[in-house]
Design a protein around this motif. Sequence first.
Motif, PDB file in Angstrom:
ATOM      1  N   ASP A 283       4.770   3.265  13.302  1.00  0.00           N
ATOM      2  CA  ASP A 283       5.272   2.292  12.345  1.00  0.00           C
ATOM      3  C   ASP A 283       5.226   2.866  10.919  1.00  0.00           C
ATOM      4  OD1 ASP A 283       6.152  -0.267  11.417  1.00  0.00           O
ATOM      5  OD2 ASP A 283       4.083  -0.742  10.876  1.00  0.00           O
ATOM      6  N   VAL A 284       4.110   3.508  10.576  1.00  0.00           N
ATOM      7  CA  VAL A 284       3.968   4.089   9.229  1.00  0.00           C
ATOM      8  C   VAL A 284       4.998   5.208   9.027  1.00  0.00           C
ATOM      9  CG1 VAL A 284       2.422   5.485   7.775  1.00  0.00           C
ATOM     10  CG2 VAL A 284       1.548   3.414   8.902  1.00  0.00           C
ATOM     11  N   ILE A 285       5.195   6.040  10.054  1.00  0.00           N
ATOM     12  CA  ILE A 285       6.178   7.128   9.954  1.00  0.00           C
ATOM     13  C   ILE A 285       7.573   6.557   9.668  1.00  0.00           C
ATOM     14  CG2 ILE A 285       7.384   8.940  11.282  1.00  0.00           C
ATOM     15  CD1 ILE A 285       4.627   9.390  12.742  1.00  0.00           C
ATOM     16  N   LYS A 286       7.930   5.490  10.370  1.00  0.00           N
ATOM     17  CA  LYS A 286       9.232   4.833  10.164  1.00  0.00           C
ATOM     18  C   LYS A 286       9.368   4.318   8.736  1.00  0.00           C
ATOM     19  CE  LYS A 286      10.571   3.046  14.549  1.00  0.00           C
ATOM     20  NZ  LYS A 286      10.369   1.931  15.475  1.00  0.00           N
ATOM     21  N   ARG A 287       8.318   3.659   8.267  1.00  0.00           N
ATOM     22  CA  ARG A 287       8.368   3.097   6.913  1.00  0.00           C
ATOM     23  C   ARG A 287       8.459   4.199   5.858  1.00  0.00           C
ATOM     24  NH1 ARG A 287       5.472  -2.427   6.600  1.00  0.00           N
ATOM     25  NH2 ARG A 287       5.278  -3.042   8.776  1.00  0.00           N
ATOM     26  N   LEU A 288       7.746   5.316   6.089  1.00  0.00           N
ATOM     27  CA  LEU A 288       7.741   6.407   5.114  1.00  0.00           C
ATOM     28  C   LEU A 288       9.101   7.091   5.035  1.00  0.00           C
ATOM     29  CD1 LEU A 288       4.206   8.018   5.658  1.00  0.00           C
ATOM     30  CD2 LEU A 288       4.972   6.634   3.718  1.00  0.00           C
ATOM     31  N   ARG A 289       9.842   7.056   6.166  1.00  0.00           N
ATOM     32  CA  ARG A 289      11.188   7.632   6.191  1.00  0.00           C
ATOM     33  C   ARG A 289      12.048   7.004   5.094  1.00  0.00           C
ATOM     34  NH1 ARG A 289      13.128   7.130  12.173  1.00  0.00           N
ATOM     35  NH2 ARG A 289      11.415   8.414  12.923  1.00  0.00           N
ATOM     36  N   GLU A 290      11.836   5.715   4.862  1.00  0.00           N
ATOM     37  CA  GLU A 290      12.614   5.010   3.828  1.00  0.00           C
ATOM     38  C   GLU A 290      12.340   5.522   2.421  1.00  0.00           C
ATOM     39  OE1 GLU A 290      12.274   0.738   4.380  1.00  0.00           O
ATOM     40  OE2 GLU A 290      12.413   1.076   6.559  1.00  0.00           O
ATOM     41  N   PHE A 291      11.145   6.085   2.213  1.00  0.00           N
ATOM     42  CA  PHE A 291      10.825   6.691   0.910  1.00  0.00           C
ATOM     43  C   PHE A 291      11.123   8.182   0.915  1.00  0.00           C
ATOM     44  CE2 PHE A 291       7.223   3.401   1.126  1.00  0.00           C
ATOM     45  CZ  PHE A 291       7.986   2.416   0.529  1.00  0.00           C
ATOM     46  N   ASN A 292      11.761   8.666   1.981  1.00  0.00           N
ATOM     47  CA  ASN A 292      12.032  10.098   2.115  1.00  0.00           C
ATOM     48  C   ASN A 292      10.786  10.961   2.142  1.00  0.00           C
ATOM     49  OD1 ASN A 292      14.734  10.796   2.526  1.00  0.00           O
ATOM     50  ND2 ASN A 292      15.213   9.960   0.489  1.00  0.00           N
ATOM     51  N   ILE A 293       9.711  10.393   2.667  1.00  0.00           N
ATOM     52  CA  ILE A 293       8.470  11.161   2.794  1.00  0.00           C
ATOM     53  C   ILE A 293       8.504  11.882   4.134  1.00  0.00           C
ATOM     54  CG2 ILE A 293       5.947  10.977   3.004  1.00  0.00           C
ATOM     55  CD1 ILE A 293       6.971  10.245   0.218  1.00  0.00           C
ATOM     56  N   LYS A 294       8.219  13.184   4.114  1.00  0.00           N
ATOM     57  CA  LYS A 294       8.281  13.971   5.354  1.00  0.00           C
ATOM     58  C   LYS A 294       6.902  14.169   5.983  1.00  0.00           C
ATOM     59  CE  LYS A 294      12.479  16.213   4.037  1.00  0.00           C
ATOM     60  NZ  LYS A 294      12.607  16.731   2.654  1.00  0.00           N
TER      61      LYS A 294
ATOM     62  N   PHE B  34       0.837  -1.204   0.000  1.00  0.00           N
ATOM     63  CA  PHE B  34       0.000   0.000   0.000  1.00  0.00           C
ATOM     64  C   PHE B  34       0.873   1.256   0.000  1.00  0.00           C
ATOM     65  CE2 PHE B  34      -2.435   3.332   2.182  1.00  0.00           C
ATOM     66  CZ  PHE B  34      -3.623   3.319   1.477  1.00  0.00           C
ATOM     67  N   LEU B  35       1.943   1.238   0.829  1.00  0.00           N
ATOM     68  CA  LEU B  35       2.811   2.417   0.911  1.00  0.00           C
ATOM     69  C   LEU B  35       3.627   2.583  -0.373  1.00  0.00           C
ATOM     70  CD1 LEU B  35       3.966   2.243   4.664  1.00  0.00           C
ATOM     71  CD2 LEU B  35       2.129   3.633   3.660  1.00  0.00           C
ATOM     72  N   ILE B  36       4.085   1.475  -0.958  1.00  0.00           N
ATOM     73  CA  ILE B  36       4.813   1.548  -2.234  1.00  0.00           C
ATOM     74  C   ILE B  36       3.909   2.164  -3.299  1.00  0.00           C
ATOM     75  CG2 ILE B  36       5.781   0.143  -4.121  1.00  0.00           C
ATOM     76  CD1 ILE B  36       6.891  -1.745  -1.900  1.00  0.00           C
ATOM     77  N   ASP B  37       2.688   1.633  -3.421  1.00  0.00           N
ATOM     78  CA  ASP B  37       1.731   2.144  -4.426  1.00  0.00           C
ATOM     79  C   ASP B  37       1.462   3.637  -4.276  1.00  0.00           C
ATOM     80  OD1 ASP B  37       1.457  -0.357  -5.447  1.00  0.00           O
ATOM     81  OD2 ASP B  37      -0.522  -0.767  -4.567  1.00  0.00           O
ATOM     82  N   ASN B  38       1.358   4.088  -3.035  1.00  0.00           N
ATOM     83  CA  ASN B  38       0.892   5.451  -2.817  1.00  0.00           C
ATOM     84  C   ASN B  38       1.982   6.482  -2.523  1.00  0.00           C
ATOM     85  OD1 ASN B  38      -2.173   5.366  -2.946  1.00  0.00           O
ATOM     86  ND2 ASN B  38      -1.681   3.616  -1.622  1.00  0.00           N
ATOM     87  N   PHE B  39       3.229   6.000  -2.344  1.00  0.00           N
ATOM     88  CA  PHE B  39       4.282   6.957  -1.986  1.00  0.00           C
ATOM     89  C   PHE B  39       5.573   6.813  -2.780  1.00  0.00           C
ATOM     90  CE2 PHE B  39       1.572   7.007   1.788  1.00  0.00           C
ATOM     91  CZ  PHE B  39       1.422   8.375   1.978  1.00  0.00           C
ATOM     92  N   LYS B  40       5.819   5.642  -3.376  1.00  0.00           N
ATOM     93  CA  LYS B  40       7.159   5.410  -3.919  1.00  0.00           C
ATOM     94  C   LYS B  40       7.479   6.338  -5.091  1.00  0.00           C
ATOM     95  CE  LYS B  40      10.748   2.137  -4.204  1.00  0.00           C
ATOM     96  NZ  LYS B  40      11.184   0.762  -4.360  1.00  0.00           N
ATOM     97  N   ASN B  41       6.654   6.331  -6.129  1.00  0.00           N
ATOM     98  CA  ASN B  41       6.979   7.161  -7.280  1.00  0.00           C
ATOM     99  C   ASN B  41       6.385   8.553  -7.198  1.00  0.00           C
ATOM    100  OD1 ASN B  41       8.611   5.188  -8.502  1.00  0.00           O
ATOM    101  ND2 ASN B  41       6.750   4.077  -9.068  1.00  0.00           N
ATOM    102  N   ASN B  42       5.109   8.618  -6.921  1.00  0.00           N
ATOM    103  CA  ASN B  42       4.599   9.936  -6.547  1.00  0.00           C
ATOM    104  C   ASN B  42       3.604   9.807  -5.402  1.00  0.00           C
ATOM    105  OD1 ASN B  42       1.990   9.496  -7.883  1.00  0.00           O
ATOM    106  ND2 ASN B  42       3.222   9.588  -9.756  1.00  0.00           N
ATOM    107  N   ILE B  43       3.439  10.918  -4.720  1.00  0.00           N
ATOM    108  CA  ILE B  43       2.635  10.887  -3.495  1.00  0.00           C
ATOM    109  C   ILE B  43       1.163  11.014  -3.844  1.00  0.00           C
ATOM    110  CG2 ILE B  43       2.242  12.033  -1.288  1.00  0.00           C
ATOM    111  CD1 ILE B  43       5.170  13.005  -1.418  1.00  0.00           C
TER     112      ILE B  43
END
Lengths: 325, 325
Positions: free
Chosen positions: B247-258, B223-232
């Motif tokens: 947990d979601v905040i930690k995972r999003l850090r890996e995609f450089n999402i602030k 779900f996070l890859i689909d919605n954050f990896k290429n565009n938000i």
Amino acid sequence: MATIKDVAREAGVSVGTVSKVINNIPVKPATKAMVENAIKKLNYEPDVYARGFKMNRTNSVAVILPTIWNPFFSELAYNIEKNLSSFGMKMILCNSEDNQSSELEYITMAKQNKVDGIIAITYSDIDKYVSTNIPIISIDRYFSDSITYVSSDNLTGGKLAAEELVKSGCKNIAYIGRGSKINNATRNRKKGFVGYCEENNISYKVCDSLGSSKEFDSILNNFLIDNFKNNIKIDGIFTITDEYARDVIKRLREFNIKVPDDVQIIGYDGSRSSAKDTIEISTIRQPIELIAKESVSSLIDLIDKKEVEKEIVLPVKFIKGYTTK
Amino acid sequence: MATIKDVAREAGVSVGTVSKVINNIPVKPATKAMVENAIKKLNYEPDVYARGFKMNRTNSVAVILPTIWNPFFSELAYNIEKNLSSFGMKMILCNSEDNQSSELEYITMAKQNKVDGIIAITYSDIDKYVSTNIPIISIDRYFSDSITYVSSDNLTGGKLAAEELVKSGCKNIAYIGRGSKINNATRNRKKGFVGYCEENNISYKVCDSLGSSKEFDSILNNFLIDNFKNNIKIDGIFTITDEYARDVIKRLREFNIKVPDDVQIIGYDGSRSSAKDTIEISTIRQPIELIAKESVSSLIDLIDKKEVEKEIVLPVKFIKGYTTK
């Protein structure tokens, strides 16, 4: 629900015989089989509470903590309950909030055999009420030579913290932590830290107090102003707990001091707020699982009137988090 | 230690008379005075355990939680114990770890009067073992119309989270949380969120599952890859708990999402890991103190065979942390 009398009637034996079978006291094998069949047929559940009453065992242990609402104490209580449970024992939990009267209430319960024993972390002055007559394990607190206490190796922990700060390049280090008037094993954290600095000619400062937490609050505030406000006089800090480390980090933010760039910090405990949590602050980790395991197994030995070591000191290790380089 | 017999001898009355005085059963005032003097003189402590045995009261309550090693459950247990203590009752704490057999063990204890009642947060399928014969309060879990449950207002909480995200400028919002197969009141968090979005024509996505936490782990990852990896594609998230938010905040850090610049996040619970801790994540706060208070007072009413409301739903509120603008 079937009673012990129903079982006796069904098996054609006396209540006393049923009681013997339940309590594993030898009877003729044929009699035993008859009683066991009757128990099965009637779906009888022996009342362990009543048995506990008769045998002077409750299979319950009081665990006294300052408060369960704290990551270290909740991780510890979690592990204590797991260990007690593996021995078929229940944990009665008490938040003492350093209130002596609630601690004494549980000591009285133990004296009256309402609990089989006590595991306590207490900072209040209950020495005179604690006797060897009641099975008690003290965590982090020395009472007397006759009372077993379990703690992490606080002395080595304090040394290790100083050593790690120095290894990461610190030249001027400090110890921060409020002490306790009672003979608490955590005092050794400061002792180990100071000892290492003196042996190795490291420049160090100490910010501590035996006063109230309110008093310490202003002492700490002045200490941070003195050492950080105009220019940075300290580049490494060891705090008595992780909670103090978090508090110091928050206070330093107000002076725009960056961790670990301007100052490196090592805490003590290494507890996590849940099993999913990760350790973020560099810390001296207490072996919480082992403390719980040793406390429970020693307490059970005491209840069983076996000999128990009086001082159980368990190894610590340094865990690197984001607060050191 | 003095026994009830010693007191009777000292007072010159029968053991039965002493027992009456201890249990507040009326006797002649002069007799009462004699017994009380004897109790004082001999420093006699009535054995509450034995009294509990006779009166079928243990003055203890089993509290069943998935694990005490968790900020929400430790804050809740802290408050439950404080409330029980104010009624002179003890808390027996059990970490069920969603293990049905340990939950059943405590239900059996209640049936056998080894505890006076149970307060439980359980996610396992124990419906058929729970009957109205035993005083039980369920937190966050509906069993049947006859069993009282206490929960925060999950439905309003879900709505409020969606509303707050929209108020802070979010256009595409999502709900993230693993559900439970059993009839858990926390389901209403999603229901409230989705209801608000549909009523107000807000674009929303849902990431949930009734499967295992391992299954959900990979569902969430995709779900996070689909919605954050290429565009938000999402600018606001409501998670079923604060733990999921972290947990979601930690995972999003890996995609450089602030957070909150790229995506705003609201959790649910608002628990703190200790009384000194502060709430950092924006959240729908459960009234934890009130849940504990209502659970204990309702349980005591049940033990006393009084009428109790079957559904106690308590108000929530939004607390702004750093994860929303």
